[in-house]
Design a protein around this motif. Structure first.
Motif, short mmCIF file in Angstrom:
data_model
loop_
_atom_site.label_atom_id
_atom_site.label_comp_id
_atom_site.label_asym_id
_atom_site.label_seq_id
_atom_site.Cartn_x
_atom_site.Cartn_y
_atom_site.Cartn_z
N UNK A 182 -7.68 -16.56 27.98
CA UNK A 182 -8.83 -17.27 28.56
C UNK A 182 -9.27 -16.46 29.77
N UNK A 183 -10.49 -15.90 29.71
CA UNK A 183 -10.96 -14.98 30.75
C UNK A 183 -12.12 -15.57 31.52
N UNK A 184 -12.05 -15.50 32.85
CA UNK A 184 -13.17 -15.88 33.72
C UNK A 184 -13.91 -14.58 34.05
N UNK A 185 -15.14 -14.47 33.58
CA UNK A 185 -15.80 -13.17 33.54
C UNK A 185 -16.83 -12.92 34.63
N UNK A 186 -17.35 -13.97 35.26
CA UNK A 186 -18.40 -13.74 36.26
C UNK A 186 -17.91 -12.76 37.33
N UNK A 187 -18.74 -11.75 37.60
CA UNK A 187 -18.38 -10.69 38.54
C UNK A 187 -17.86 -9.45 37.85
N UNK A 188 -17.50 -9.58 36.56
CA UNK A 188 -17.00 -8.45 35.77
C UNK A 188 -15.92 -7.68 36.53
N UNK A 189 -14.93 -8.43 37.01
CA UNK A 189 -13.80 -7.84 37.72
C UNK A 189 -13.11 -6.78 36.86
N UNK A 190 -12.80 -5.64 37.45
CA UNK A 190 -12.23 -4.53 36.69
C UNK A 190 -10.88 -4.89 36.07
N UNK A 191 -10.03 -5.60 36.84
CA UNK A 191 -8.73 -5.98 36.31
C UNK A 191 -8.85 -6.91 35.11
N UNK A 192 -9.79 -7.85 35.17
CA UNK A 192 -10.01 -8.78 34.05
C UNK A 192 -10.49 -8.02 32.82
N UNK A 193 -11.38 -7.06 33.01
CA UNK A 193 -11.88 -6.28 31.88
C UNK A 193 -10.77 -5.44 31.25
#
Length: 405
Positions: free
Chosen positions: A338-349
């Protein structure tokens, strides 16, 4: 004819934006009226002087006779978002109690209310206590019914019976409350229906969107209609109520016969909560980001899922530390992201890319990014949702389907 007693309260939601006068009783009136305009409905409710005009307009618009019982407090529910426990104003312990609503009718749908009690007498009665904190049993209301069905969620049933197991809860309601049938709402797992001789699991439905505010009111209302007016068995009535509730959750409307509101509605069986873990990916460098991660964690857990959250399990760490390895080790153990994507954080990507390479499905919650920024995510099969509640439920459904495949 169905007599309904229940609240009429202001309901506000910060996001998605929602501000209307409903409450359990008023919503039930709307639901049954939308399903069958020929059914005569009488509505008994507490009302301040200021709300009398609104109920007069409601009566005129829907041809539903309203019986108003004076109360001093105008009650409202405020939600930050649909799955957040609402703030009730005035505070429940400060609400001044009104004299009880008393009436007799052949068919009665009775919802518990904050302002006071109702004492009803009916041939067929459906009772929903509507109180997660201090629910009252039907007998405690001093009401009477020739045939009684209690529609109640599992936690309310545990509080009333002081029992933990379904078998003990069932025994209490049949032996002490003398119910004809018992419907226990089990949240994402659907509902259990018990009669003296039968029991059945009522399925939950996957929907394209999820609007849970008032869903329990709609379920009880449609159940009561089919059991009372349609002479359906409790199991048949619950099956029809579950599907109508799915339509309501999918559309935020009462258009139960409109084909467009039935799209993307399919049954799903969740006999037990999934064992697989959810990896919660998202930035957590500001207070707002940490608040959101914490809210998502709490909701995933409340929906019955096990969660690995790097914020809570590993922490922030520093460049050059083993934080990245610990996070990826956690990701290796998980079944879904489950990914929170707003901001397109590099670690999340990076975490999403790693998950896709490992064949782990991704549910992404995002509100403020352009379609162009999401091209690769859409193209690699990620499920993109702009509504948080819908994203959380779709995570549960996908996880359950993977385990039951």
């Amino acid at each position: 004819m169905i007599a309904i007693t229940g609240g009429n309260y202001r309901e506000q939601c910060l996001h998605p934006d929602f501000d209307q006068q409903f409450g359990s009783g008023l919503r039930a009136c709307r639901a049954i009226n939308a399903l069958d305009t020929n059914t005569v409905i009488e509505f008994h409710t507490f009302c301040t002087k200021e709300k009398e005009l609104y109920l007069d307009m409601f009566e005129s618009a829907y041809k539903i006779k309203t019986h108003k019982y004076h109360t001093q407090d105008d009650i409202g529910f405020y939600y930050e978002y649909p799955l957040k426990t609402p703030t009730i104003y005035p505070r429940p312990d400060l609400i001044r109690k009104a004299k009880p609503i008393i009436f007799e009718a052949q068919h009665v749908l009775y919802f518990g209310m904050l302002e006071g009690n109702a004492i009803v007498k009916g041939k067929k009665v459906v009772y929903d206590p509507q109180s997660p904190v201090c629910p009252k049993s039907f007998k405690q209301t001093k009401s009477q019914a020739d045939e009684l069905v209690v529609v109640i969620n599992f936690k309310e049933a545990q509080k009333i019976t002081k029992k933990k197991k379904l078998a003990d809860i069932r025994k209490f309601f049949f032996n002490k409350e003398k119910v004809t049938a018992l419907v226990i709402k089990m949240g994402p797992k659907g509902a259990m229906v018990y009669t003296a001789t039968e029991q059945a699991v009522i399925p939950v439905y996957k929907t394209g969107a999820v609007w849970p505010i008032g869903s329990g009111d709609v379920f009880a209302a449609i159940f009561a209609y089919h059991w009372m007016e349609g002479n359906k068995s409790p199991i048949e009535a619950a099956q029809k109520a579950s599907f109508s509730t799915a339509i309501y959750c999918n559309s935020r409307s009462f258009r139960f016969e409109y084909p467009g509101d039935r799209e993307n509605i399919t049954p799903i069986e969740i006999p037990e909560y999934p064992e697989g873990e959810v990896y919660l990916a998202g930035p957590f460098f500001t207070f707002a980001q940490r608040w959101l991660v914490n809210e998502v964690l709490n909701n995933l857990t409340h929906l019955g899922m096990r969660v690995f959250s790097p914020l809570h399990e590993v922490g922030l760490g520093e460049p050059g530390s083993d934080v990245a390895k610990q996070d990826l080790d956690g990701l290796d153990r998980c079944t879904i992201v489950f990914a929170i994507l707003d901001g397109l954080d590099s670690g999340t990507l990076v975490e999403i890319g790693y998950a896709l390479k490992m064949g782990i499905p991704v549910i992404a919650y995002v509100e403020n990014e352009t379609n162009e920024n999401l091209t690769m995510l859409v193209g690699t099969g990620c499920t993109i949702e702009k509504d948080l509640t819908t994203a959380l439920y779709k995570c549960l459904w996908l996880l359950a389907e993977k385990e039951n495949a």
